[in-house]
Design a protein around this motif. Structure first.
Motif, PDB file in Angstrom:
ATOM      1  N   ALA A 152      69.923 -13.272  39.032  1.00 28.47           N
ATOM      2  CA  ALA A 152      69.774 -13.088  37.588  1.00 28.47           C
ATOM      3  C   ALA A 152      68.754 -14.054  36.987  1.00 28.47           C
ATOM      4  CB  ALA A 152      71.122 -13.262  36.903  1.00 28.47           C
ATOM      5  N   ALA A 153      67.844 -14.560  37.806  1.00 37.45           N
ATOM      6  CA  ALA A 153      66.913 -15.591  37.350  1.00 37.45           C
ATOM      7  C   ALA A 153      66.097 -15.175  36.132  1.00 37.45           C
ATOM      8  CB  ALA A 153      65.982 -15.996  38.494  1.00 37.45           C
ATOM      9  N   MET A 154      65.605 -13.944  36.114  1.00 39.46           N
ATOM     10  CA  MET A 154      64.772 -13.498  34.997  1.00 39.46           C
ATOM     11  C   MET A 154      65.593 -13.386  33.713  1.00 39.46           C
ATOM     12  SD  MET A 154      61.822 -13.428  36.252  1.00 39.46           S
ATOM     13  CE  MET A 154      60.910 -12.625  34.947  1.00 39.46           C
ATOM     14  N   LEU A 155      66.796 -12.848  33.831  1.00 38.96           N
ATOM     15  CA  LEU A 155      67.676 -12.740  32.663  1.00 38.96           C
ATOM     16  C   LEU A 155      68.060 -14.121  32.154  1.00 38.96           C
ATOM     17  CD1 LEU A 155      70.019  -9.892  33.967  1.00 38.96           C
ATOM     18  CD2 LEU A 155      68.230  -9.669  32.228  1.00 38.96           C
ATOM     19  N   GLU A 156      68.385 -15.003  33.087  1.00 36.63           N
ATOM     20  CA  GLU A 156      68.750 -16.368  32.705  1.00 36.63           C
ATOM     21  C   GLU A 156      67.590 -17.081  32.019  1.00 36.63           C
ATOM     22  OE1 GLU A 156      71.853 -16.982  36.464  1.00 36.63           O
ATOM     23  OE2 GLU A 156      69.854 -17.901  36.485  1.00 36.63           O
ATOM     24  N   GLY A 157      66.370 -16.825  32.492  1.00 39.11           N
ATOM     25  CA  GLY A 157      65.194 -17.448  31.896  1.00 39.11           C
ATOM     26  C   GLY A 157      64.959 -16.988  30.468  1.00 39.11           C
ATOM     27  N   ALA A 158      65.173 -15.695  30.232  1.00 30.16           N
ATOM     28  CA  ALA A 158      65.011 -15.166  28.876  1.00 30.16           C
ATOM     29  C   ALA A 158      66.094 -15.701  27.950  1.00 30.16           C
ATOM     30  CB  ALA A 158      65.052 -13.638  28.912  1.00 30.16           C
ATOM     31  N   GLU A 159      67.329 -15.767  28.453  1.00 34.01           N
ATOM     32  CA  GLU A 159      68.431 -16.317  27.659  1.00 34.01           C
ATOM     33  C   GLU A 159      68.167 -17.789  27.327  1.00 34.01           C
ATOM     34  OE1 GLU A 159      72.596 -16.229  26.150  1.00 34.01           O
ATOM     35  OE2 GLU A 159      71.445 -14.565  26.993  1.00 34.01           O
ATOM     36  N   ARG A 160      67.730 -18.542  28.332  1.00 32.69           N
ATOM     37  CA  ARG A 160      67.457 -19.972  28.146  1.00 32.69           C
ATOM     38  C   ARG A 160      66.350 -20.183  27.105  1.00 32.69           C
ATOM     39  NH1 ARG A 160      66.392 -20.754  32.909  1.00 32.69           N
ATOM     40  NH2 ARG A 160      68.428 -21.479  33.620  1.00 32.69           N
ATOM     41  N   THR A 161      65.309 -19.381  27.199  1.00 29.10           N
ATOM     42  CA  THR A 161      64.193 -19.491  26.253  1.00 29.10           C
ATOM     43  C   THR A 161      64.661 -19.192  24.835  1.00 29.10           C
ATOM     44  OG1 THR A 161      62.630 -18.814  27.985  1.00 29.10           O
ATOM     45  CG2 THR A 161      61.883 -18.659  25.702  1.00 29.10           C
ATOM     46  N   ALA A 162      65.449 -18.131  24.676  1.00 28.90           N
ATOM     47  CA  ALA A 162      65.937 -17.753  23.350  1.00 28.90           C
ATOM     48  C   ALA A 162      66.780 -18.869  22.730  1.00 28.90           C
ATOM     49  CB  ALA A 162      66.751 -16.462  23.444  1.00 28.90           C
ATOM     50  N   LEU A 163      67.712 -19.392  23.506  1.00 36.21           N
ATOM     51  CA  LEU A 163      68.597 -20.426  22.974  1.00 36.21           C
ATOM     52  C   LEU A 163      67.842 -21.707  22.640  1.00 36.21           C
ATOM     53  CD1 LEU A 163      71.724 -19.954  25.285  1.00 36.21           C
ATOM     54  CD2 LEU A 163      71.369 -19.107  22.945  1.00 36.21           C
ATOM     55  N   SER A 164      66.856 -22.052  23.475  1.00 31.86           N
ATOM     56  CA  SER A 164      66.099 -23.281  23.215  1.00 31.86           C
ATOM     57  C   SER A 164      65.235 -23.166  21.967  1.00 31.86           C
ATOM     58  CB  SER A 164      65.225 -23.630  24.427  1.00 31.86           C
ATOM     59  OG  SER A 164      64.187 -22.676  24.594  1.00 31.86           O
ATOM     60  N   GLU A 165      64.887 -21.937  21.588  1.00 28.10           N
ATOM     61  CA  GLU A 165      64.056 -21.701  20.404  1.00 28.10           C
ATOM     62  C   GLU A 165      64.884 -21.317  19.174  1.00 28.10           C
ATOM     63  OE1 GLU A 165      60.816 -22.087  19.916  1.00 28.10           O
ATOM     64  OE2 GLU A 165      60.475 -22.818  21.950  1.00 28.10           O
ATOM     65  N   GLY A 166      66.206 -21.302  19.320  1.00 26.60           N
ATOM     66  CA  GLY A 166      67.050 -20.932  18.189  1.00 26.60           C
ATOM     67  C   GLY A 166      66.944 -19.466  17.825  1.00 26.60           C
ATOM     68  N   ILE A 167      66.647 -18.630  18.811  1.00 28.31           N
ATOM     69  CA  ILE A 167      66.512 -17.190  18.582  1.00 28.31           C
ATOM     70  C   ILE A 167      67.883 -16.541  18.710  1.00 28.31           C
ATOM     71  CG2 ILE A 167      65.492 -15.052  19.443  1.00 28.31           C
ATOM     72  CD1 ILE A 167      63.116 -16.737  20.454  1.00 28.31           C
ATOM     73  N   THR A 168      68.289 -15.815  17.694  1.00 29.51           N
ATOM     74  CA  THR A 168      69.603 -15.192  17.681  1.00 29.51           C
ATOM     75  C   THR A 168      69.536 -13.739  18.153  1.00 29.51           C
ATOM     76  OG1 THR A 168      69.401 -14.360  15.420  1.00 29.51           O
ATOM     77  CG2 THR A 168      70.224 -16.617  15.703  1.00 29.51           C
ATOM     78  N   ARG A 169      70.693 -13.218  18.441  1.00 29.85           N
ATOM     79  CA  ARG A 169      70.767 -11.813  18.847  1.00 29.85           C
ATOM     80  C   ARG A 169      70.281 -10.890  17.730  1.00 29.85           C
ATOM     81  NH1 ARG A 169      75.916  -8.847  21.828  1.00 29.85           N
ATOM     82  NH2 ARG A 169      75.461  -6.724  21.101  1.00 29.85           N
ATOM     83  N   GLY A 170      70.586 -11.235  16.494  1.00 31.85           N
ATOM     84  CA  GLY A 170      70.114 -10.431  15.368  1.00 31.85           C
ATOM     85  C   GLY A 170      68.594 -10.385  15.279  1.00 31.85           C
ATOM     86  N   MET A 171      67.950 -11.505  15.564  1.00 32.38           N
ATOM     87  CA  MET A 171      66.483 -11.539  15.564  1.00 32.38           C
ATOM     88  C   MET A 171      65.908 -10.612  16.622  1.00 32.38           C
ATOM     89  SD  MET A 171      65.858 -15.652  15.197  1.00 32.38           S
ATOM     90  CE  MET A 171      66.485 -16.584  13.793  1.00 32.38           C
ATOM     91  N   LEU A 172      66.580 -10.542  17.775  1.00 33.95           N
ATOM     92  CA  LEU A 172      66.114  -9.677  18.855  1.00 33.95           C
ATOM     93  C   LEU A 172      66.359  -8.210  18.538  1.00 33.95           C
ATOM     94  CD1 LEU A 172      67.278 -11.748  21.967  1.00 33.95           C
ATOM     95  CD2 LEU A 172      65.086 -11.813  20.771  1.00 33.95           C
ATOM     96  N   ASP A 173      67.460  -7.920  17.859  1.00 38.69           N
ATOM     97  CA  ASP A 173      67.802  -6.537  17.532  1.00 38.69           C
ATOM     98  C   ASP A 173      66.698  -5.845  16.733  1.00 38.69           C
ATOM     99  OD1 ASP A 173      70.216  -6.662  18.831  1.00 38.69           O
ATOM    100  OD2 ASP A 173      71.439  -6.878  17.020  1.00 38.69           O
TER     101      ASP A 173
END
Length: 386
Positions: A152-173
């Motif tokens: 799951a490295a690619m998924l984990e990388g995207a999740e890690r990037t989002a959280l480190s930048e304060g990106i929320t699920r609503g922003m992605l939606d």
């Protein structure tokens, strides 16, 4: 130094894994598109074929594809694997060969079949055999960074990037909704019709586009990672099957064969970053490309980024807020899908089409295509409408 031009190209309809192309090998998918290009652009005199492929069986599958397409045996072909960026890097390599005078015409792009990708496992002599599997265990995702082999490295990388930048699920939606809405609009208007090949297989549609994508549906989706907070099956692209190629050729080849160039290939740039935060590489590559060519982001009329994750969209918007109206104007991979090796060719074709719809003097008629690849490598290219 020669100039390199893009004289045309085509892709097929993009299928979802195990759906309309579930029994079609990658080389057959690609061969159908190559055959169309050969017939419609009279490219039997091409110097070579260069194509990206990430999940195939290896063995220079591009050569096999070219032969399946009926290309003359004397035309060489080779495969490039830069994972998600394979297709775009293939186009960059083709342009470099043309610009340096090594070739007059190259067909470049990529192809992928996740549906028929071979199963892979560790050899019993490999140190990882007992750790990550045995004779009954297989893996789908290659190892991209030192340390543990994480599927799951690619998924984990995207999740890690989002959280480190304060990106929320609503922003992605909002990016998911935008991508599907724009792709649906482009399909209904027939904007991409002349760059899509109807093949012998499947149905004549890009399977991933959802006409009824809604916030209500997005709210019901669970996170794809066990401990995840933002990544879902909607804001991370699906796995897909497809092929896309363009014709890269010199000015003399264009004149000799009476082709009409669509754009000039100007430049390419690659950027390496932390492999555990690979989505950032798409933006890093754009930065490097613009700096290399002494350009500001306002100078660009069209941006096409492969939106493997909506995180990439949000990163782009934060870096270049005034360019959102020029970004993925026909929708992106969240709607169309991401057949890894083919995606570079797909976004190049979409960028060429977007340039047709841009105003004649709009920002000089430049387009940038960019892809983030596994392992933390981004590739970006700059083209100019002619």
């Amino acid at each position: 130094m020669e100039k390199a031009y893009i004289a045309g190209g085509a892709r097929n309809y993009i299928g979802i894994e195990n759906s309309m192309y579930r029994n079609v090998p990658a080389e057959i998918l690609g061969a159908d598109v190559l055959r169309y290009i050969m017939q419609n652009y009279k490219c039997t005199k091409a110097d070579m074929v260069i194509a990206g492929n990430a999940t195939g069986a290896g063995g220079n599958i591009t050569r096999l594809m070219a032969l399946e397409a009926g290309f003359p045996e004397e035309i060489p072909a080779f495969t490039l694997d830069l994972q998600c960026a394979s297709g775009l890097e293939s186009i960059a390599v083709a342009a470099a060969k043309v610009q340096s005078g090594q070739a007059g015409c190259i067909i470049a792009g990529g192809f992928e079949s996740c549906s028929t990708a071979p199963l892979r496992q560790y050899n019993k002599n490999h140190p990882g055999y007992g750790v990550y599997g045995d004779e009954n265990s297989f893996y789908r995702v290659a190892k991209f960074s030192p340390g543990e082999h994480r599927q799951a490295a690619m998924l984990e990388g995207a999740e890690r990037t989002a959280l480190s930048e304060g990106i929320t699920r609503g922003m992605l939606d909002k990016w998911v909704l935008r991508s599907h809405a724009l792709a649906k609009e482009a399909r209904e208007k027939g904007i991409l019709r002349d760059i899509i090949v109807s093949t012998r297989y499947g149905s004549n549609k890009d399977e991933g586009i959802r006409d009824r994508m809604s916030q209500r549906l997005l709210d019901r989706l669970p996170c794809v990672l066990k401990e995840g907070r933002v990544l879902t099956a909607a804001n991370a692209c699906l796995t897909n099957d497809g092929a896309a190629f363009v014709i890269v050729c010199s000015e003399s080849y264009i004149k000799k064969h009476k082709l009409k160039p669509l754009a000039e290939f100007i430049s390419a740039a690659e950027a390496g970053i932390n492999p555990d935060e690979s989505p950032r590489s798409a933006i890093k590559a754009i930065e490097k490309l613009l700096a290399k060519n002494n350009m500001d982001y306002h100078d660009i009329s069209v941006y096409e980024c492969n939106e493997a994750f909506a995180v990439i969209d949000e990163l782009f918007a934060r870096k270049y807020p005034d360019a959102i109206d020029r970004y993925n104007i026909f929708g992106g991979a969240l709607a169309y899908g991401h057949p890894y090796g083919a995606s570079g060719g797909i976004i190049m074709l979409h960028a060429l089409k977007a340039l047709e719809y841009s105003s004649p003097g709009d920002s000089g008629g430049y387009a940038v295509c960019s892809i983030a690849a596994a392992g933390g490598i981004g590739t970006a290219v700059l083209i100019k409408k002619v």
